[in-house]
Design a protein around this motif. Structure first.
Motif, PDB file in Angstrom:
ATOM      1  N   ILE A   5       0.681  -1.104  -0.341  1.00  0.00           N
ATOM      2  CA  ILE A   5      -0.133  -0.028  -0.047  1.00  0.00           C
ATOM      3  C   ILE A   5       0.901   1.255   0.051  1.00  0.00           C
ATOM      4  CG2 ILE A   5      -1.699   1.321   1.523  1.00  0.00           C
ATOM      5  CD1 ILE A   5      -2.688  -1.488   2.224  1.00  0.00           C
ATOM      6  N   GLN A   6       2.106   0.978   0.731  1.00  0.00           N
ATOM      7  CA  GLN A   6       2.750   2.220   0.772  1.00  0.00           C
ATOM      8  C   GLN A   6       3.343   2.569  -0.620  1.00  0.00           C
ATOM      9  OE1 GLN A   6       2.964  -0.079   2.987  1.00  0.00           O
ATOM     10  NE2 GLN A   6       1.979   0.991   4.704  1.00  0.00           N
ATOM     11  N   ASN A   7       4.147   1.775  -1.208  1.00  0.00           N
ATOM     12  CA  ASN A   7       4.670   2.086  -2.506  1.00  0.00           C
ATOM     13  C   ASN A   7       3.723   2.248  -3.593  1.00  0.00           C
ATOM     14  OD1 ASN A   7       4.182  -0.518  -3.663  1.00  0.00           O
ATOM     15  ND2 ASN A   7       6.073  -1.371  -2.939  1.00  0.00           N
ATOM     16  N   VAL A   8       2.425   1.850  -3.608  1.00  0.00           N
ATOM     17  CA  VAL A   8       1.429   2.262  -4.419  1.00  0.00           C
ATOM     18  C   VAL A   8       1.242   3.795  -4.230  1.00  0.00           C
ATOM     19  CG1 VAL A   8      -1.196   2.019  -4.803  1.00  0.00           C
ATOM     20  CG2 VAL A   8       0.252   0.244  -5.045  1.00  0.00           C
ATOM     21  N   LEU A   9       1.174   4.135  -2.987  1.00  0.00           N
ATOM     22  CA  LEU A   9       0.844   5.500  -2.874  1.00  0.00           C
ATOM     23  C   LEU A   9       2.007   6.640  -3.244  1.00  0.00           C
ATOM     24  CD1 LEU A   9      -1.335   5.245   0.353  1.00  0.00           C
ATOM     25  CD2 LEU A   9      -2.114   5.895  -2.022  1.00  0.00           C
ATOM     26  N   HIS A  10       3.192   5.832  -3.484  1.00  0.00           N
ATOM     27  CA  HIS A  10       4.392   6.798  -3.987  1.00  0.00           C
ATOM     28  C   HIS A  10       4.476   6.539  -5.500  1.00  0.00           C
ATOM     29  CE1 HIS A  10       4.994   6.744   0.103  1.00  0.00           C
ATOM     30  NE2 HIS A  10       5.520   7.864   0.039  1.00  0.00           N
ATOM     31  N   THR A  11       3.573   5.875  -6.086  1.00  0.00           N
ATOM     32  CA  THR A  11       3.731   5.616  -7.552  1.00  0.00           C
ATOM     33  C   THR A  11       3.066   6.635  -8.276  1.00  0.00           C
ATOM     34  OG1 THR A  11       3.465   2.951  -7.274  1.00  0.00           O
ATOM     35  CG2 THR A  11       3.063   4.032  -9.602  1.00  0.00           C
ATOM     36  N   LYS A  12       3.297   7.095  -9.284  1.00  0.00           N
ATOM     37  CA  LYS A  12       2.848   8.345  -9.998  1.00  0.00           C
ATOM     38  C   LYS A  12       1.978   7.723 -10.986  1.00  0.00           C
ATOM     39  CE  LYS A  12       2.260  12.638 -10.677  1.00  0.00           C
ATOM     40  NZ  LYS A  12       1.881  13.502  -9.472  1.00  0.00           N
ATOM     41  N   TYR A  13       0.804   7.780 -10.885  1.00  0.00           N
ATOM     42  CA  TYR A  13      -0.488   7.237 -11.965  1.00  0.00           C
ATOM     43  C   TYR A  13      -0.648   8.264 -13.032  1.00  0.00           C
ATOM     44  CZ  TYR A  13      -0.889   3.202  -8.663  1.00  0.00           C
ATOM     45  OH  TYR A  13      -0.636   2.169  -8.138  1.00  0.00           O
ATOM     46  N   ASP A  29      -4.127  14.463  -2.513  1.00  0.00           N
ATOM     47  CA  ASP A  29      -2.935  13.853  -2.279  1.00  0.00           C
ATOM     48  C   ASP A  29      -2.552  12.595  -3.024  1.00  0.00           C
ATOM     49  OD1 ASP A  29      -1.727  16.004  -0.824  1.00  0.00           O
ATOM     50  OD2 ASP A  29      -2.671  15.153   0.943  1.00  0.00           O
ATOM     51  N   LEU A  30      -3.593  12.061  -3.913  1.00  0.00           N
ATOM     52  CA  LEU A  30      -3.515  10.855  -4.738  1.00  0.00           C
ATOM     53  C   LEU A  30      -2.406  11.473  -5.506  1.00  0.00           C
ATOM     54  CD1 LEU A  30      -7.348   9.797  -5.557  1.00  0.00           C
ATOM     55  CD2 LEU A  30      -5.692   8.798  -3.708  1.00  0.00           C
ATOM     56  N   PRO A  31      -1.610  10.150  -5.885  1.00  0.00           N
ATOM     57  CA  PRO A  31      -0.323  10.291  -6.715  1.00  0.00           C
ATOM     58  C   PRO A  31      -0.717   9.935  -8.028  1.00  0.00           C
ATOM     59  CG  PRO A  31      -0.364   7.963  -5.836  1.00  0.00           C
ATOM     60  CD  PRO A  31      -1.791   8.797  -5.033  1.00  0.00           C
ATOM     61  N   ALA A  32      -1.324  11.262  -8.652  1.00  0.00           N
ATOM     62  CA  ALA A  32      -1.884  11.127 -10.118  1.00  0.00           C
ATOM     63  C   ALA A  32      -1.785  12.462 -10.597  1.00  0.00           C
ATOM     64  CB  ALA A  32      -3.205  10.687 -10.345  1.00  0.00           C
ATOM     65  N   ILE A  33      -1.552  12.538 -12.078  1.00  0.00           N
ATOM     66  CA  ILE A  33      -1.456  13.616 -12.895  1.00  0.00           C
ATOM     67  C   ILE A  33      -3.044  14.268 -12.792  1.00  0.00           C
ATOM     68  CG2 ILE A  33      -1.057  14.615 -15.181  1.00  0.00           C
ATOM     69  CD1 ILE A  33       0.982  12.277 -15.190  1.00  0.00           C
ATOM     70  N   ASP A  34      -3.858  13.205 -13.292  1.00  0.00           N
ATOM     71  CA  ASP A  34      -5.275  13.664 -13.479  1.00  0.00           C
ATOM     72  C   ASP A  34      -6.141  13.082 -12.447  1.00  0.00           C
ATOM     73  OD1 ASP A  34      -7.506  14.800 -14.618  1.00  0.00           O
ATOM     74  OD2 ASP A  34      -7.796  13.213 -16.225  1.00  0.00           O
ATOM     75  N   ILE A  35      -6.678  13.659 -11.643  1.00  0.00           N
ATOM     76  CA  ILE A  35      -7.591  13.406 -10.459  1.00  0.00           C
ATOM     77  C   ILE A  35      -8.938  13.734 -10.572  1.00  0.00           C
ATOM     78  CG2 ILE A  35      -7.486  13.526  -7.883  1.00  0.00           C
ATOM     79  CD1 ILE A  35      -4.635  14.153  -7.847  1.00  0.00           C
TER      80      ILE A  35
END
Length: 130
Positions: A5-13, A29-35
């Motif tokens: 879960i931790q490294n998914v939240l540090h992945t840039k989607y 704070d979701l790690p994405a360009i388009d939210i």
């Protein structure tokens, strides 16, 4: 490395969706360009951060779909589950009170975390979409 879960939240989607995003405290704070965020309350949605676009249903495909506290009996959990199945292509993160969650499967469970919060056991499950 193992998916957690931790490294998914540090992945840039590329794209992420939060179903039941409220005022966007987690969504922003979701790690994405388009939210994108789905929220039925106009008052809560009016407070969404500027980096979150409100939508009323999923728009296309998302690399990350999350929902917290919505897959419960008192909500339209069947609609939410259908949206997740239709729009998620990589990861799905489901969280909520363990005893209240309707048991849906959204792929292969790749990480699970349970913890006590007040009198409840909270459950967080990360699925890899197949």
């Amino acid at each position: 490395f193992p998916v957690t879960i931790q490294n998914v939240l540090h992945t840039k989607y590329r794209r992420a969706l939060d179903i039941g995003c409220g005022e966007g405290f987690v969504t922003r704070d979701l790690p994405a360009i388009d939210i994108h965020g789905i929220e039925i309350s106009d008052i809560a949605a009016s407070r969404l951060p500027s980096n979150v676009k409100r939508v009323h249903e999923p728009v296309g495909i998302y690399d990350l779909v999350i929902t917290t506290g919505t897959l419960y009996q008192q909500y339209n959990h069947e609609q939410i589950a259908e949206w997740i199945r239709r729009s998620a292509c990589c990861h799905v993160l489901i969280a909520g009170i363990k005893d209240w969650l309707i048991p849906y499967k959204f792929g292969i469970p790749i990480a699970t975390k349970e913890f006590q919060y007040r009198q409840f056991v909270q459950s967080v499950v990360l699925y890899g979409v197949i």
